[in-house]
Scaffold this active site. Structure first.
Site, short mmCIF file in Angstrom:
data_model
loop_
_atom_site.label_atom_id
_atom_site.label_comp_id
_atom_site.label_asym_id
_atom_site.label_seq_id
_atom_site.Cartn_x
_atom_site.Cartn_y
_atom_site.Cartn_z
NE ARG A 133 1.65 -5.81 10.53
CZ ARG A 133 2.81 -5.74 9.85
NH1 ARG A 133 3.86 -6.41 10.27
NH2 ARG A 133 2.90 -5.00 8.78
CE LYS A 180 -2.19 -0.84 3.91
NZ LYS A 180 -1.70 -2.16 4.31
NE ARG A 229 7.09 -3.66 5.40
CZ ARG A 229 5.79 -3.40 5.43
NH1 ARG A 229 5.19 -2.91 4.35
NH2 ARG A 229 5.09 -3.65 6.51
P1 ADP Z 1 0.61 -2.60 7.55
O1 ADP Z 1 -0.56 -2.28 6.69
O2 ADP Z 1 1.80 -3.09 6.80
O3 ADP Z 1 0.26 -3.49 8.71
P2 ADP Z 1 0.64 0.11 8.72
O4 ADP Z 1 1.87 0.93 8.80
O5 ADP Z 1 -0.49 0.59 7.89
O6 ADP Z 1 1.15 -1.31 8.25
O7 ADP Z 1 0.07 -0.13 10.20
C1 ADP Z 1 0.88 -0.62 11.25
C2 ADP Z 1 0.02 -0.84 12.50
O8 ADP Z 1 -0.53 0.41 12.94
C3 ADP Z 1 -1.19 -1.75 12.31
O9 ADP Z 1 -0.85 -3.12 12.46
C4 ADP Z 1 -2.11 -1.25 13.44
O10 ADP Z 1 -1.71 -1.77 14.70
C5 ADP Z 1 -1.85 0.23 13.46
N1 ADP Z 1 -2.81 0.96 12.59
C6 ADP Z 1 -2.52 1.61 11.42
N2 ADP Z 1 -3.64 2.15 10.89
C7 ADP Z 1 -4.66 1.85 11.75
C8 ADP Z 1 -6.07 2.10 11.75
N3 ADP Z 1 -6.68 2.78 10.77
N4 ADP Z 1 -6.79 1.63 12.80
C9 ADP Z 1 -6.22 0.95 13.79
N5 ADP Z 1 -4.91 0.65 13.84
C10 ADP Z 1 -4.13 1.09 12.84
#
Ligand code: ADP
Ligand code: ZN
Length: 217
Positions: free
Chosen positions: A171, A13, A127
């Protein structure tokens, strides 16, 4: 133009969002990056978020929704934005609809990135990300020219604390339970454009750009 990018953890993403941000002149809003910079700075928000992120769980909606609402009110969002990592639950999607309708705005398209789980597990553990600009690298598939140094900005390139095999499994479970239903939610509104990122990100981005062009965006 206002876009959402949806996909499993590690589906690409962020990489896709950075390319589209440049091409269409959008603000890139990554909730994961906002949480990580708060963790690094040791803010109360960061401390609270860290306990969930380290376990591969979602940060509660009560924290996340207000944080995004504040971010969307900043001036750079007026030119359009790409939301990366938000919404991640139906409640967040409904809250977003409400925030936008108050301003007479709407989402133009939702980009759905498709990657098989076994490919995700392989990619995520190798990564590395730039702490400064957020660029993604991969020790196996896309190494930096100089080890540990970002090719783009010279920042430090590190492994995210949650990019371990155990946390990736958690996750993915969280994704299937909470976030995947958003594909149907937005499909019902006719907003989904798919990009397949199993092979490489150029192919994925090309199909997204074609989808946006078809919508006249
Ligand atoms: P990825 O999609 O690779 O897991 P992100 O950087 O988008 O990585 O998110 C890392 C972590 O941050 C998620 O596993 C979650 O714990 C938290 N997080 C990110 N965005 C949200 C959201 N919209 N709502 C709740 N938790 C979030
Ligand atoms: Zn960088």
């Amino acid at each position: 133009m206002r876009l959402i990018i949806l996909g499993a953890p590690g589906s690409g993403k962020g990489t896709t969002a950075v390319v589209l941000k440049e091409k269409y002149g959008l603000a890139h809003i990554s909730t994961g990056d906002i949480f990580r910079s708060n963790i690094k700075a040791g803010t109360p928000l960061g401390l609270e978020a860290k306990s969930y992120i380290d376990k591969g769980q979602l940060v509660p909606d009560s924290i996340t929704i207000g944080m995004v609402e504040g971010r969307l009110a900043e001036s750079d969002c007026a030119k359009g934005y790409i939301l990366d990592g938000f919404p991640r639950t139906i409640a967040q999607a409904e809250a977003l609809d409400e925030m936008l309708s108050k301003k007479n705005e709407k989402i133009d398209a939702v980009l759905s990135i498709i990657v098989d789980d076994d490919i995700i597990k392989d990619r995520v553990c190798s990564r590395r990300v730039c702490e400064k600009c957020g660029a993604s690298f991969n020790v196996k598939y896309k190494p930096t020219k100089v080890e540990g140094v970002c090719d783009l900005c010279g920042g430090s390139v590190v492994q995210r604390a949650d990019d371990t095999p155990e946390t990736v499994e958690a996750r993915l479970v969280t994704y299937y339970e909470n976030t995947k239903p958003l594909i149907d939610f937005y499909d019902a509104k006719g907003l989904i454009i798919e990009g397949n990122n199993n092979v490489d990100s150029d192919t994925c981005i090309k199909s997204i750009e074609d989808g946006l062009a078809k919508l006249g965006i």
